[in-house]
Scaffold this motif. Structure first.
Motif, PDB file in Angstrom:
ATOM      1  N   TYR A  80      48.265  45.289  36.695  1.00  0.00           N
ATOM      2  CA  TYR A  80      48.055  43.897  37.078  1.00  0.00           C
ATOM      3  C   TYR A  80      46.805  43.762  37.957  1.00  0.00           C
ATOM      4  N   ARG A 112      44.233  45.780  38.087  1.00  0.00           N
ATOM      5  CA  ARG A 112      43.044  46.027  37.269  1.00  0.00           C
ATOM      6  C   ARG A 112      42.655  44.775  36.482  1.00  0.00           C
ATOM      7  N   GLN A 113      43.657  44.085  35.916  1.00  0.00           N
ATOM      8  CA  GLN A 113      43.390  42.850  35.186  1.00  0.00           C
ATOM      9  C   GLN A 113      42.786  41.799  36.114  1.00  0.00           C
ATOM     10  N   GLU A 114      43.338  41.719  37.314  1.00  0.00           N
ATOM     11  CA  GLU A 114      42.853  40.749  38.284  1.00  0.00           C
ATOM     12  C   GLU A 114      41.394  41.032  38.674  1.00  0.00           C
ATOM     13  N   GLU A 171      39.133  42.564  36.820  1.00  0.00           N
ATOM     14  CA  GLU A 171      38.297  42.198  35.673  1.00  0.00           C
ATOM     15  C   GLU A 171      38.112  40.687  35.603  1.00  0.00           C
TER      16      GLU A 171
END
Length: 135
Positions: A117, A119-121, A123
């Motif tokens: 989560y 890492r997605q944030e 990006e």
């Protein structure tokens, strides 16, 4: 850092927004910080605000003004309100996570989920920053 002369100290101390002045530092009242923040949020430049509040702007080098803005912004965002003088609150150290030898599969799965989560944030934030910078 430029030091204040005795004459400048007297002049600065005569302002209602001044809490205390030494040869090297100046301390503002909480009222100054609150009023400064309101005026800054309304779009006024820091130099104009300082001048509007009765100070001689020539006594404030740009570095000192930048530092003042950052300190006031930090206090405004802290949610604790504006403090008289300097902010002596210490940064809270991040607690180290104690990894146990036998992590339960459930806690390990939760950590993996949180990592994905985050890492997605990151990006997503990179994309937003790139879009804002390209404008």
């Amino acid at each position: 850092m430029r030091e204040y002369t005795k004459k400048q100290i007297k002049e600065l101390e005569s302002n209602e927004y001044t809490l205390k002045v030494t040869s090297k530092k100046m301390y503002f009242t909480a009222k100054f910080k609150k009023d400064f923040w309101i005026s800054y949020q309304a779009g006024n430049a820091p130099r104009k605000i300082i001048s509007d509040f009765g100070y001689d702007v020539s006594m404030f080098p740009q570095k000192r003004i930048d530092s003042l803005v950052q300190r006031i912004k930090h206090q405004a965002m802290s949610g604790e309100g504006f403090k008289e003088g300097e902010d002596h609150s210490k940064r809270v150290a991040i607690k180290k996570i104690q990894l146990q030898e036998d992590l339960s599969p459930q806690s390990l799965k939760q950590i993996q989920h949180e990592l994905l989560y985050l890492r997605q944030e990151v990006e997503f934030l990179k994309k937003i920053t790139k879009i804002n910078n390209s404008k």
